[in-house]
Design a protein around this motif. Structure first.
Motif, PDB file in Angstrom:
ATOM      1  N   LEU A 111      21.909  67.060  58.911  1.00 43.66           N
ATOM      2  CA  LEU A 111      22.714  68.019  59.653  1.00 43.66           C
ATOM      3  C   LEU A 111      23.585  67.288  60.663  1.00 43.66           C
ATOM      4  CD1 LEU A 111      19.982  70.745  60.306  1.00 43.66           C
ATOM      5  CD2 LEU A 111      21.709  70.691  58.491  1.00 43.66           C
ATOM      6  N   HIS A 112      24.733  67.867  60.933  1.00 49.16           N
ATOM      7  CA  HIS A 112      25.709  67.244  61.843  1.00 49.16           C
ATOM      8  C   HIS A 112      25.520  67.766  63.266  1.00 49.16           C
ATOM      9  CE1 HIS A 112      29.483  65.369  63.033  1.00 49.16           C
ATOM     10  NE2 HIS A 112      29.786  66.489  63.648  1.00 49.16           N
ATOM     11  N   PRO A 113      25.214  66.873  64.233  1.00 45.40           N
ATOM     12  CA  PRO A 113      25.080  67.322  65.624  1.00 45.40           C
ATOM     13  C   PRO A 113      26.444  67.554  66.263  1.00 45.40           C
ATOM     14  CG  PRO A 113      24.749  64.952  65.491  1.00 45.40           C
ATOM     15  CD  PRO A 113      24.935  65.428  64.081  1.00 45.40           C
ATOM     16  N   ASP A 114      26.545  68.623  67.071  1.00 45.31           N
ATOM     17  CA  ASP A 114      27.832  68.891  67.721  1.00 45.31           C
ATOM     18  C   ASP A 114      28.155  67.849  68.785  1.00 45.31           C
ATOM     19  OD1 ASP A 114      25.944  69.627  69.596  1.00 45.31           O
ATOM     20  OD2 ASP A 114      26.715  71.649  69.913  1.00 45.31           O
ATOM     21  N   SER A 115      27.126  67.124  69.243  1.00 49.36           N
ATOM     22  CA  SER A 115      27.330  65.984  70.136  1.00 49.36           C
ATOM     23  C   SER A 115      26.276  64.943  69.819  1.00 49.36           C
ATOM     24  CB  SER A 115      27.219  66.403  71.605  1.00 49.36           C
ATOM     25  OG  SER A 115      27.236  65.265  72.453  1.00 49.36           O
ATOM     26  N   ASP A 116      26.683  63.687  69.740  1.00 45.85           N
ATOM     27  CA  ASP A 116      25.733  62.613  69.467  1.00 45.85           C
ATOM     28  C   ASP A 116      25.585  61.689  70.668  1.00 45.85           C
ATOM     29  OD1 ASP A 116      23.832  61.766  67.738  1.00 45.85           O
ATOM     30  OD2 ASP A 116      25.172  60.719  66.363  1.00 45.85           O
ATOM     31  N   ALA A 117      25.979  62.190  71.824  1.00 48.20           N
ATOM     32  CA  ALA A 117      25.833  61.397  73.047  1.00 48.20           C
ATOM     33  C   ALA A 117      24.376  61.421  73.491  1.00 48.20           C
ATOM     34  CB  ALA A 117      26.720  61.961  74.142  1.00 48.20           C
ATOM     35  N   PRO A 118      23.840  60.284  73.953  1.00 51.09           N
ATOM     36  CA  PRO A 118      22.467  60.276  74.475  1.00 51.09           C
ATOM     37  C   PRO A 118      22.385  61.093  75.759  1.00 51.09           C
ATOM     38  CG  PRO A 118      23.544  58.195  74.940  1.00 51.09           C
ATOM     39  CD  PRO A 118      24.489  58.964  74.069  1.00 51.09           C
ATOM     40  N   PHE A 119      21.200  61.598  76.057  1.00 51.96           N
ATOM     41  CA  PHE A 119      21.007  62.396  77.258  1.00 51.96           C
ATOM     42  C   PHE A 119      19.653  62.066  77.873  1.00 51.96           C
ATOM     43  CE2 PHE A 119      19.423  64.792  73.680  1.00 51.96           C
ATOM     44  CZ  PHE A 119      18.190  65.271  74.119  1.00 51.96           C
ATOM     45  N   ALA A 120      19.522  62.325  79.154  1.00 51.69           N
ATOM     46  CA  ALA A 120      18.278  62.062  79.873  1.00 51.69           C
ATOM     47  C   ALA A 120      17.300  63.206  79.655  1.00 51.69           C
ATOM     48  CB  ALA A 120      18.553  61.895  81.360  1.00 51.69           C
TER      49      ALA A 120
END
Length: 248
Positions: A111-120
Motif C-alpha cells: 500500500l502507498h503511504p500518503d507520507s513517508d516522512a519519519p515521525f517521533a
C-alpha cells in the motif's frame, strides 16, 4: 401585549444566541479531527483504502523503527479500514499490505503511504495508505521502484531494442479498474511499471510478428500468449514480474 425583559435577561439571551453556533462548529470539528490529519501524541493512526477510495479491512499495517532493524509494531485495519497503534519513543515510519485473489493467484500488494516522512513516537502521526497497482513508489526506506509489474523479454539473437510489445488487457485489472492497451519497446529487455493485471501479449519487429510464450512454463510458442504476473522471485511479496520468451 408587549413583554419586556430585565437588562440581565437580555444580556443572557444575546450571549446564548451568539455562542451557540460557535459551540456547534467546534463540536463538529472535534469529531472529524482524525480525518483532518491531526495526530495524537504517542499514537499513529489512519486508514487504508482501495483504488476507488473504499475501506480496506484486514490490511496489515507495519510501523517500523528507523533506527533499529526488525523493530516494529503490527496491526490490522478494522471493518472500516482504520487502525490505531500506541508507540514508544523513537523514530518511526509506516508500511502496509493487502491480499487480493486474482486470476486464481494470491497477491500480496504494498500500500502507498500518503507520507513517508519519519515521525517521533512521542508526537504521533496520521498515516493513510491506499492501493496502487502502478506508479512510482516513495523512494524512502527501501520503498524504491514502481507498484506496477515488470515485463522482461528473453529473445536470444533478436534485437529487443527494435522490438515492439503489445499488451492487451484481458478483463479488468487487479484493482477492478479498466486497463488500457499498452504498446511499447522494451528498454534493455524490460518494460517497467505495467499496471498489474492479465494481458494478451504479442511481439513484433518491423511489423513482422514473432512467436511468444511465458518463459519456463513448458508452453509452446504461439502468435500471442495470455498471462498475469507472478512474484518476481520465489516468496516475493509486493513485487511482480512477467517473463516473456520471444522467437522468430
Amino acid at each position: 401585549m408587549i413583554k419586556t425583559f430585565a437588562p440581565a435577561t437580555v444580556a443572557a439571551i444575546l450571549f446564548f444566541a451568539f455562542m451557540t453556533p460557535f459551540s456547534c462548529i467546534q463540536s463538529d470539528t472535534q469529531e472529524v479531527s482524525p480525518d483532518l490529519g491531526r495526530p495524537q501524541k504517542g499514537v499513529v493512526s489512519g486508514s487504508a483504502t482501495d483504488a476507488a477510495g473504499k475501506p480496506l479491512p484486514n490490511a496489515t499495517i507495519v510501523v517500523n523503527n528507523t533506527q533499529f532493524y526488525n523493530h516494529n509494531v503490527l496491526a490490522e485495519t478494522d471493518a472500516k479500514g482504520k487502525y490505531s497503534l500506541s508507540l514508544t519513543p523513537g523514530s518511526w515510519y509506516v508500511r502496509g499490505t493487502t491480499k487480493i485473489r486474482f486470476d486464481n493467484k494470491n497477491y500480496v500488494l504494498d500500500l502507498h503511504p500518503d507520507s513517508d516522512a519519519p515521525f517521533a513516537g512521542t508526537e504521533g502521526a496520521v498515516r493513510n495508505l491506499s492501493l496502487r497497482i502502478a506508479g512510482e513508489r516513495t523512494g524512502q526506506f527501501g520503498n524504491d521502484g514502481f507498484y506496477g509489474g515488470q515485463v522482461e523479454v528473453f529473445a536470444s539473437g533478436l534485437p529487443t531494442d527494435q522490438m515492439m510489445l503489445t499488451l492487451q488487457p484481458v478483463g479488468n485489472l487487479l484493482d477492478g479498474s479498466t486497463g488500457k492497451l499498452i504498446t511499447a519497446k522494451p528498454q534493455q529487455s524490460y518494460l517497467d511499471n505495467v499496471p498489474l493485471g492479465k494481458y494478451k501479449v504479442t511481439a513484433s519487429i518491423g511489423g513482422q510478428f514473432l512467436r511468444v510464450r511465458v518463459r519456463n512454463t513448458g508452453q509452446e510458442y504461439g502468435a500471442a500468449v495470455t498471462a498475469s504476473f507472478d512474484p518476481a522471485y520465489t516468496g516475493a511479496e509486493g513485487r511482480y514480474k512477467l517473463n516473456i520468451e520471444v522467437s522468430e
